[in-house]
Design an enzyme around this catalytic site. Structure first.
Site, PDB file in Angstrom:
ATOM      1  N   GLY A  74       0.780  -1.244   0.000  1.00  0.00           N
ATOM      2  CA  GLY A  74       0.000   0.000   0.000  1.00  0.00           C
ATOM      3  C   GLY A  74       0.804   1.284   0.000  1.00  0.00           C
ATOM      4  CB  SER A 116       4.410  -1.134  -8.609  1.00  0.00           C
ATOM      5  OG  SER A 116       3.198  -0.447  -8.512  1.00  0.00           O
ATOM      6  CB  ALA A 117       3.898   4.292  -8.620  1.00  0.00           C
ATOM      7  CG  ASP A 133      -0.449   4.571  -6.013  1.00  0.00           C
ATOM      8  OD1 ASP A 133      -1.290   5.256  -5.418  1.00  0.00           O
ATOM      9  OD2 ASP A 133      -0.295   3.349  -5.818  1.00  0.00           O
TER      10      ASP A 133
HETATM   11  C1  MEV Z   1      -3.623   2.461  -4.487  1.00  0.00           C
HETATM   12  O1  MEV Z   1      -2.561   3.148  -3.855  1.00  0.00           O
HETATM   13  C2  MEV Z   1      -4.830   3.331  -4.561  1.00  0.00           C
HETATM   14  C3  MEV Z   1      -6.044   2.687  -5.204  1.00  0.00           C
HETATM   15  O2  MEV Z   1      -7.074   3.676  -5.193  1.00  0.00           O
HETATM   16  C4  MEV Z   1      -5.770   2.229  -6.607  1.00  0.00           C
HETATM   17  C5  MEV Z   1      -5.569   3.385  -7.577  1.00  0.00           C
HETATM   18  O3  MEV Z   1      -5.947   4.506  -7.313  1.00  0.00           O
HETATM   19  O4  MEV Z   1      -5.043   3.097  -8.671  1.00  0.00           O
HETATM   20  C6  MEV Z   1      -6.544   1.513  -4.381  1.00  0.00           C
END
Ligand code: MEV
Length: 316
Positions: free
Chosen positions: A104, A108-109, A151
């Site tokens: 979370g 990856s980004a 992200d």
């Molecule tokens: C991921 O950090 C956030 C989500 O809202 C996915 C996204 O926005 O691409 C869960």
């Protein structure tokens, strides 16, 4: 010559998941955790051989460790495409990460941003931030399905943002310093998985899911105001509302609930999951005086890693 670049982690304050469906969200950089990418010439391999050295130890903890190498490869391809280069340089791209994967925090980004920065600089054409952001978004689209873009944007610009798909992201200017504790639930969860599960649930029961997404989406604008006015109590209450809504969509989990409860009992003003959920990290807004008790409470509640980060007030 070796070129080295880095990218930060991120925290979503309000609006994850709803942001995928076009609602606004708030995110901040988490600059003390970083991914580093370095690129150096390879004098021993055949011309055009781009060798990838992924962060082995971190990748091994994933269900699918090759995914990290694939991600780096895609980020390199996207960078070369943006630079209109059809042949790869003969080089070694090495990635090291302090950001845990599938947790979370935008790992990856951050990998894509660091790779785009390092490879383009190695080639003598460092990409401007908008293009680094675009490379990271395209890479996220290939490796993640349907990302909102929040992200890669908060990580590429490394500043707090109010983000809504298809709109220009807006910089946020905090009215005071806000301190957050970030705690690992110890449970890994891929964001792609939680996003696609929610998409399925939305298709199956739109009348149940849509109103909750709309409610989550309505939190970012008052959240922006609370941040800019330095209103800790309001921001904390919005975070708590956001957590209840995410939990009602099945996006929390026992470990996250335990940490959130522990943080609130020890004096946090607001606490919620951050990112894809069902694992990963939680985020607590904490008054200066409660940093130490909340940190201890999170550790006692089983978090293997607890971090402190401060969002600084805007200058001027
Ligand atoms: C991921 O950090 C956030 C989500 O809202 C996915 C996204 O926005 O691409 C869960």
């Amino acid at each position: 010559m070796l070129v080295s670049q880095s990218a930060c982690a991120k925290l979503i304050l309000l609006g994850e998941h709803a942001v995928v469906y076009g609602f606004p969200a708030l995110a901040i950089p988490f600059s003390s955790l970083r991914v580093r990418a370095s690129v150096e010439p390879d004098f021993t391999s055949a011309p055009g051989t781009l060798t990838i050295t992924p962060p082995e130890k971190e990748a091994q903890r994933l269900k699918n460790p090759e995914a990290v190498t694939d991600l780096i490869k895609k980020a390199c391809e996207m960078t070369l495409r943006t630079l209109n280069l059809s042949q790869a340089p003969t080089c070694v791209v090495r990635v090291r990460s302090e950001i845990p994967f599938a947790s979370g925090l935008g790992s990856s980004a951050a990998v894509s941003v660091a790779v785009a920065r390092a490879l383009s600089a190695f080639l003598g054409h460092p990409l401007p931030v908008e293009e680094v952001n675009a490379v990271a978004f395209q890479t996220e689209q290939i490796t993640h399905g349907s990302p909102s873009g929040i992200d890669n944007t908060v990580i590429a610009y490394e500043q707090p943002i109010f983000f809504q798909k298809t709109q220009t992201p807006m910089g946020v200017h905090p009215g005071k310093a806000f301190t957050f504790l970030v705690a690992d639930s110890g449970v890994q969860k891929s964001t792609m998985e939680t996003v696609s599960r929610l998409a399925q649930r939305r298709t199956d029961s739109p009348q149940e899911v849509e109103p909750v997404l709309t409610q989550i989406g309505s939190l970012a604008q008052p959240g922006l105001q609370a941040l800019e006015e330095g209103d800790e109590a309001r921001l904390g209450s919005l975070m708590n509302q956001n957590q209840a809504l995410l939990a009602s969509l099945g996006l929390s989990c026992e470990a996250l609930d335990r940490l959130i409860e522990a943080a609130l009992s020890a004096g946090a003003i607001g606490a919620k999951l951050t990112g894809g959920g069902q694992g990963g990290h939680m985020l607590a807004l904490v008054p200066e005086s409660a940093v130490s008790p909340v940190k201890s409470a999170l550790k006692d509640a089983g978090s293997p890693h607890v971090y402190v980060t401060t969002l600084k007030p805007a200058e001027g």
